[in-house]
Write a protein that holds these residues in place. Sequence first.
Motif, PDB file in Angstrom:
ATOM      1  N   ASP A   1       0.826  -1.216   0.000  1.00 50.72           N
ATOM      2  CA  ASP A   1       0.000   0.000   0.000  1.00 50.72           C
ATOM      3  C   ASP A   1       0.862   1.268   0.000  1.00 50.72           C
ATOM      4  O   ASP A   1       0.537   2.259   0.668  1.00 50.72           O
ATOM      5  CB  ASP A   1      -0.946   0.024   1.206  1.00 50.72           C
ATOM      6  N   ASP A   2       1.993   1.207  -0.732  1.00 52.42           N
ATOM      7  CA  ASP A   2       2.914   2.348  -0.840  1.00 52.42           C
ATOM      8  C   ASP A   2       3.500   2.750   0.507  1.00 52.42           C
ATOM      9  O   ASP A   2       3.836   3.920   0.716  1.00 52.42           O
ATOM     10  CB  ASP A   2       2.217   3.553  -1.482  1.00 52.42           C
ATOM     11  N   LEU A   3       3.640   1.791   1.396  1.00 51.15           N
ATOM     12  CA  LEU A   3       4.212   2.047   2.707  1.00 51.15           C
ATOM     13  C   LEU A   3       5.166   0.916   3.100  1.00 51.15           C
ATOM     14  O   LEU A   3       4.950  -0.250   2.741  1.00 51.15           O
ATOM     15  CB  LEU A   3       3.128   2.132   3.789  1.00 51.15           C
ATOM     16  N   PHE A   4       6.205   1.292   3.834  1.00 50.13           N
ATOM     17  CA  PHE A   4       6.975   0.303   4.566  1.00 50.13           C
ATOM     18  C   PHE A   4       6.274   0.055   5.899  1.00 50.13           C
ATOM     19  O   PHE A   4       5.844   0.995   6.576  1.00 50.13           O
ATOM     20  CB  PHE A   4       8.403   0.791   4.821  1.00 50.13           C
ATOM     21  N   TRP A   5       6.194  -1.215   6.272  1.00 52.94           N
ATOM     22  CA  TRP A   5       5.606  -1.626   7.543  1.00 52.94           C
ATOM     23  C   TRP A   5       6.703  -2.289   8.364  1.00 52.94           C
ATOM     24  O   TRP A   5       7.376  -3.210   7.890  1.00 52.94           O
ATOM     25  CB  TRP A   5       4.464  -2.616   7.324  1.00 52.94           C
ATOM     26  N   LEU A   6       6.890  -1.830   9.584  1.00 53.70           N
ATOM     27  CA  LEU A   6       7.891  -2.410  10.468  1.00 53.70           C
ATOM     28  C   LEU A   6       7.204  -2.875  11.751  1.00 53.70           C
ATOM     29  O   LEU A   6       6.576  -2.089  12.459  1.00 53.70           O
ATOM     30  CB  LEU A   6       8.977  -1.390  10.808  1.00 53.70           C
ATOM     31  N   VAL A   7       7.315  -4.159  12.015  1.00 53.65           N
ATOM     32  CA  VAL A   7       6.755  -4.765  13.218  1.00 53.65           C
ATOM     33  C   VAL A   7       7.926  -5.105  14.141  1.00 53.65           C
ATOM     34  O   VAL A   7       8.946  -5.621  13.687  1.00 53.65           O
ATOM     35  CB  VAL A   7       5.959  -6.039  12.875  1.00 53.65           C
TER      36      VAL A   7
END
Length: 536
Positions: free
Chosen positions: A80-86
């Motif tokens: 979704d045009d985002l980096f996701w960091l968990v």
Amino acid sequence: MIRNPVLPGFNPDPSICRVGDDVYIATSTFEWYPGVQIHHSRDLVNWTLVARPLARASQLDLRGNPDSCGVWAPCLSWSDDLFWLVYTDVKRFEGSFKDAHNYIVTAPSIEGPWSEPAYVNSSGFDPSLFHDDDGRKWFLNMLWDHRAASGHAHPGATAFDGILLQEWDPERRRLVGPVTKIYRGTSLGLVEGPHLFKREGWYYLITAEGGTGYEHAVTLARSRQLQGPYETHPNQHVLTSAGAPGAPLQRAGHGQVVTLADGSVYLAHLCTRPLPGLRRSPLGRETALQRCEWREDGWLYLAHGGQVPAVDVPAPSAAEPLRREAVRRNFAGARALPPEFQWLRTPEPERLFALTGEALRLFGRESVGSWFEQSLVARRQEDHAFHAETTLRFSPASYQQGAGLTLYYNRHKFHALVVTWDDALGRVLSLLSCPGDWPDAPLHFPLAEPVRLPADGAVQLAARVDGARLQFQADWGEGWRDVGPVLDASVVSDEGGRGEHASFTGAFIGMLAFDASGGACPADFERFDYLPGPSR
């Protein structure tokens, strides 16, 4: 060829993510600040540190976190045009409970800005986020059972109670729907580090098993349905060094798969390089890459065959590895801390250090090994043999004040050469050492008598490490000379002290200052050099 490890020194629990032709690896930082290291490459051969995203108190505050707690096993993804960091912030390691809090942050670019964290849950550590084809997002983490009779160090640890799956609602920033235990692991036990990916209608679940010691492994399972049931790989493990004591890369496990634009497949995993003849790994857990292949049975295998990781691996393109060179940092005129350096725990580094225009000034704070405010600025040891130097200006007025050079792992595994004060001799050099003693971590003083220094002026300090041997040296205007005996550098390692399952970071070499009087006595470091290779 890819030469492993691609991220030398303390860089464990790799999460690998591709965005177009750009490939990123996120690794754990534990109690070191800022949180999470992210490296970038386009050829998988050469890697550059591009971000440490958890850099403010609202995202991460590690003050009071015990050694080897803090940020465990991040997961980096793109959707979704985002980096996701968990990521997990582990507040307790010893005992039956873990107190592991899981969060998610996002950013439009790897450089940020990174969002405020969304709290997810605390049921277990090693979280990840899976973005399914239909746009739904699913959160995974291992489940920790505090009632279990056996914990992390036991091969059959029942506290590792399987892998959980639950849907994540990005709009409401919360978990929704039922919690499903989708995988209990294999007979090896200690199942953790889950990552999901999808291929040709199959959901593939990759996990870590066997602990992070010499029985560590990467396990693969698959299912036609997201919620399972999952069947395990016919070889059980895709990768492990267990049973191969002569392999250069040991303790191999905790992996994630990436598919490049050309269709080639690689597995990022952690490993260690123990000192020859010793089961001790001062460099900590490092990141390596293995080329993989899909076979007709629909399972993934190492391309070179077997399960043991290789040192040299075919690269996706004809890239030449850059030669490792000496890194020399002069702090005069510096406006920012060089990228290889970190500090411990606090989101308020201005209380620990400042760049004055002439030097890196450390303010003496709490004792060496404090879990709250310790003035220690250091970089990773990346080589079994290296030489480090610094120039220090420091004027102590009490034996409670000290500053100098340290080879540091945690509060009970370090050696330090410090300038301090002696009531009879004035300004002196002293050696402080904690050679793995547990639980009290008493200080040892390897010098029979402190070394008298001139009343003022710069002192050059050096550490020469060759395998398990550490020799400190100093020059206060009369030429370099050895200070103290040869010390055991191997204890400053994962396995030093309490053994392979008790600590999870790696050796750092750096600058420290302490002031047990509370006076914040300043120490000015003018330069810091790190030279790979045997001492000259």
